[in-house]
Enzyme design. Structure first.
Site, PDB file in Angstrom:
ATOM      1  N   HIS A 254     -56.631   5.139 -24.218  1.00 18.16           N
ATOM      2  CA  HIS A 254     -56.111   5.347 -22.867  1.00 18.16           C
ATOM      3  C   HIS A 254     -54.581   5.466 -22.890  1.00 18.16           C
ATOM      4  O   HIS A 254     -53.890   5.030 -21.973  1.00 18.16           O
ATOM      5  CB  HIS A 254     -56.517   4.175 -21.969  1.00 18.16           C
ATOM      6  CG  HIS A 254     -56.940   4.563 -20.583  1.00 18.16           C
ATOM      7  ND1 HIS A 254     -58.253   4.591 -20.182  1.00 18.16           N
ATOM      8  CD2 HIS A 254     -56.222   4.917 -19.490  1.00 18.16           C
ATOM      9  CE1 HIS A 254     -58.315   4.934 -18.902  1.00 18.16           C
ATOM     10  NE2 HIS A 254     -57.082   5.160 -18.465  1.00 18.16           N
TER      11      HIS A 254
ATOM     12  N   LYS B 296     -65.468   8.646 -24.218  1.00 20.96           N
ATOM     13  CA  LYS B 296     -64.004   8.591 -24.394  1.00 20.96           C
ATOM     14  C   LYS B 296     -63.556   7.140 -24.462  1.00 20.96           C
ATOM     15  O   LYS B 296     -63.836   6.365 -23.540  1.00 20.96           O
ATOM     16  CB  LYS B 296     -63.326   9.293 -23.213  1.00 20.96           C
ATOM     17  CG  LYS B 296     -61.807   9.154 -23.175  1.00 20.96           C
ATOM     18  CD  LYS B 296     -61.228   9.901 -21.993  1.00 20.96           C
ATOM     19  CE  LYS B 296     -59.717   9.895 -21.982  1.00 20.96           C
ATOM     20  NZ  LYS B 296     -59.120   8.673 -21.461  1.00 20.96           N
TER      21      LYS B 296
ATOM     22  N   ARG C 162     -50.013  -3.231 -16.587  1.00 16.33           N
ATOM     23  CA  ARG C 162     -48.874  -2.335 -16.811  1.00 16.33           C
ATOM     24  C   ARG C 162     -47.666  -2.921 -16.101  1.00 16.33           C
ATOM     25  O   ARG C 162     -47.560  -2.868 -14.882  1.00 16.33           O
ATOM     26  CB  ARG C 162     -49.208  -0.930 -16.321  1.00 16.33           C
ATOM     27  CG  ARG C 162     -50.438  -0.417 -17.061  1.00 16.33           C
ATOM     28  CD  ARG C 162     -50.987   0.869 -16.549  1.00 16.33           C
ATOM     29  NE  ARG C 162     -52.342   1.029 -17.076  1.00 16.33           N
ATOM     30  CZ  ARG C 162     -53.271   1.791 -16.523  1.00 16.33           C
ATOM     31  NH1 ARG C 162     -52.993   2.492 -15.440  1.00 16.33           N
ATOM     32  NH2 ARG C 162     -54.475   1.874 -17.056  1.00 16.33           N
TER      33      ARG C 162
ATOM     34  N   GLY D 177     -50.716   9.944 -28.003  1.00 19.69           N
ATOM     35  CA  GLY D 177     -49.469  10.140 -28.739  1.00 19.69           C
ATOM     36  C   GLY D 177     -49.198  11.550 -29.227  1.00 19.69           C
ATOM     37  O   GLY D 177     -48.244  11.765 -29.973  1.00 19.69           O
TER      38      GLY D 177
HETATM   39  C1  LIG Z   1     -50.825   8.779 -15.542  1.00 24.91           C
HETATM   40  C2  LIG Z   1     -52.081   8.645 -16.355  1.00 24.91           C
HETATM   41  C3  LIG Z   1     -53.293   8.537 -15.703  1.00 24.91           C
HETATM   42  C4  LIG Z   1     -54.487   8.436 -16.459  1.00 24.91           C
HETATM   43  N1  LIG Z   1     -55.688   8.403 -15.796  1.00 24.91           N
HETATM   44  C5  LIG Z   1     -56.835   8.390 -16.518  1.00 24.91           C
HETATM   45  C6  LIG Z   1     -58.099   8.467 -15.867  1.00 24.91           C
HETATM   46  O1  LIG Z   1     -58.187   8.574 -14.644  1.00 24.91           O
HETATM   47  N2  LIG Z   1     -59.216   8.428 -16.643  1.00 24.91           N
HETATM   48  C7  LIG Z   1     -59.157   8.334 -18.019  1.00 24.91           C
HETATM   49  O2  LIG Z   1     -60.190   8.292 -18.679  1.00 24.91           O
HETATM   50  N3  LIG Z   1     -57.970   8.288 -18.645  1.00 24.91           N
HETATM   51  C8  LIG Z   1     -56.816   8.315 -17.947  1.00 24.91           C
HETATM   52  N4  LIG Z   1     -55.611   8.306 -18.598  1.00 24.91           N
HETATM   53  C9  LIG Z   1     -55.594   8.287 -20.071  1.00 24.91           C
HETATM   54  C10 LIG Z   1     -55.580   9.709 -20.623  1.00 24.91           C
HETATM   55  O3  LIG Z   1     -56.781  10.370 -20.347  1.00 24.91           O
HETATM   56  C11 LIG Z   1     -55.371   9.734 -22.141  1.00 24.91           C
HETATM   57  O4  LIG Z   1     -56.317   8.892 -22.754  1.00 24.91           O
HETATM   58  C12 LIG Z   1     -53.964   9.310 -22.552  1.00 24.91           C
HETATM   59  O5  LIG Z   1     -52.993   9.738 -21.618  1.00 24.91           O
HETATM   60  C13 LIG Z   1     -53.634   9.911 -23.924  1.00 24.91           C
HETATM   61  O6  LIG Z   1     -52.412   9.465 -24.404  1.00 24.91           O
HETATM   62  P1  LIG Z   1     -51.050  10.313 -24.274  1.00 24.91           P
HETATM   63  O7  LIG Z   1     -50.614  10.156 -22.853  1.00 24.91           O
HETATM   64  O8  LIG Z   1     -50.147   9.635 -25.241  1.00 24.91           O
HETATM   65  O9  LIG Z   1     -51.363  11.751 -24.621  1.00 24.91           O
HETATM   66  C14 LIG Z   1     -54.425   8.405 -17.873  1.00 24.91           C
HETATM   67  C15 LIG Z   1     -53.196   8.518 -18.514  1.00 24.91           C
HETATM   68  C16 LIG Z   1     -52.021   8.644 -17.777  1.00 24.91           C
HETATM   69  C17 LIG Z   1     -50.715   8.795 -18.511  1.00 24.91           C
END
Ligand SMILES: Cc1cc2nc3c(=O)[nH]c(=O)nc-3n(C[C@H](O)[C@H](O)[C@H](O)COP(=O)(O)O)c2cc1C
Length: 383
Positions: A278, A254, A169, A311
């Protein structure tokens, strides 16, 4: 920005940008490499168009759904987001309370600042929570988490498949983002500009990833390094079979994008699949969630529920995903913008916006219940 002017998810994003220190906003908003997958996650929804019906509406469409023997009020689930307690004091507990008040399932990240027990208490015993896990090199640690999850009332486990290592990132790399912010001059300046966040967080005490407190010591950076060291890039489907034998409740995978993986998950005894990349934070260039959905749905053939994240910014996005085979949708960044702006109330408000948009679309489009939607409800126009 006045509260009345926050009418959609993008409004909350803009408001969050104004209140959060730059590097925290970038941590949430950012994605891997060029962000192609993250952009497509959102843009992919606009390739699909509704075929609305005439004279079929009802004023109160049924937006409930069920999975694993439970009925839920609306197809909105809170995604697991690690370290979201950085956005608001006790952020994960506030989110749990908000989700419980509105009847939304919350997927709780193992990488939360609060422990899974504290977050469960945040819902005051109400609400349904699923614990998100990675598979750790140390099976003892995974087993310990399963026992704790059961004792704390988590009803399902979500295993994330797409993070054997962290994605690159670049905004975080440029910002020098570390969860434990050392007091560098740039950090101080950033916090000074965003003083509301600073004042709010100043009483939060020492920030740490409490689920791992018994395993790793030191500050959050030491803990984050510990967690990175226990992630297991060598996980195979046999490890999922092992997990299946250890956890008797619903098990969800997931990170599914490939139809073959969805079938493998079912063959290994999983009870649900979650289409996810993710939020585009891991492998850039991988399929967007909505683009992956039709093939996965065809392969799953209704054998298990399909959840989708990536999204979602509109109630109409949720409706399109349901038409294409999803059971319910999971929101990551959207709920975090609400959390950053107004804590649990902000999470609730964002969920309410999505539900209002969903209901409105169903009334106008002539769908009385989510079960009325199938692929004939949408069409993909040639580019
Ligand atoms: C700040 C942040 C932290 C995240 N941490 C995790 C995590 O600890 N475990 C996980 O499986 N996914 C994590 N994700 C992914 C989210 O669970 C999810 O898949 C994703 O945010 C979905 O996309 P969206 O943000 O466009 O809704 C994280 C996403 C963000 C934005």
């Amino acid at each position: 920005m006045k509260r009345g002017s926050l009418v959609n998810v993008q409004d909350y994003r803009k408001a969050a940008r104004a209140v959060l220190p730059r590097m925290l906003f970038d941590f949430v908003d950012g994605s891997a490499l060029d962000g192609q997958t993250a952009s497509r996650n959102c843009a992919g929804f606009s390739d699909w168009w509704f075929r609305a019906h005439s004279f079929r509406s009802t004023a109160e469409p049924d937006i409930s759904w069920s999975a694993f023997g439970q009925r839920h009020a609306a197809p909105v689930i809170i995604a697991p987001t690690g370290a979201s307690g950085l956005l608001w004091p006790s952020g994960e507990a506030e989110t749990a309370e908000a989700a419980a008040r509105r009847g939304h399932v919350m997927q709780v990240s193992a990488g939360s600042l609060l422990s899974m027990e504290e977050i469960a208490a945040g819902g005051k015993g109400e609400g349904e929570r699923w614990l998100q896990l990675f598979l750790y090199r140390d099976r003892g640690l995974t087993r310990e988490f399963l026992h704790r999850a059961k004792a704390a009332g988590y009803t399902a486990i979500c295993v994330t498949t797409d993070a054997p290592v962290h994605g690159r990132r670049e905004r975080d790399m440029r910002n020098g983002f570390t969860i434990d912010q050392r007091l560098r001059l740039s950090t101080l300046l950033d916090a000074a500009i965003h003083c509301r966040w600073w004042f709010r967080m100043r009483g939060s005490g020492r920030l740490t990833l409490k689920n791992f407190a018994g395993r790793a010591t030191g500050n959050m950076n030491d803990m984050a390094a510990y967690i990175a060291s226990v992630l297991d890039p060598d996980v195979t489907w046999d490890d999922i079979s092992w997990l299946r034998s250890e956890w008797e409740g619903p098990l969800i995978i997931k990170g599914i994008l490939h139809p073959d993986d969805a079938c493998e998950a079912i063959a290994r005894g999983c009870d649900g699949v979650q289409i996810s990349n993710h939020g585009g934070r891991q492998l850039d260039g991988t399929l967007s969630a909505i683009d992956a959905l039709p093939a996965v749905s065809d392969a799953v053939e209704g054998r298990v529920p399909i959840f989708l994240d990536g999204g979602i910014e509109r109630g109409t996005d949720i409706l399109k995903a349901i038409a294409l085979g999803a059971t319910a949708c999971v929101i990551g960044r959207a709920h975090l913008w609400g959390l950053a702006v107004a804590g649990g109330k902000g999470v609730e408000a964002v969920c309410d916006v999505l539900v209002a948009e969903l209901r409105n679309a169903m009334v106008i489009g002539g769908w009385k219940a989510l079960s009325d939607l199938d692929r004939s409800a949408v069409t993909r126009l040639p580019q």
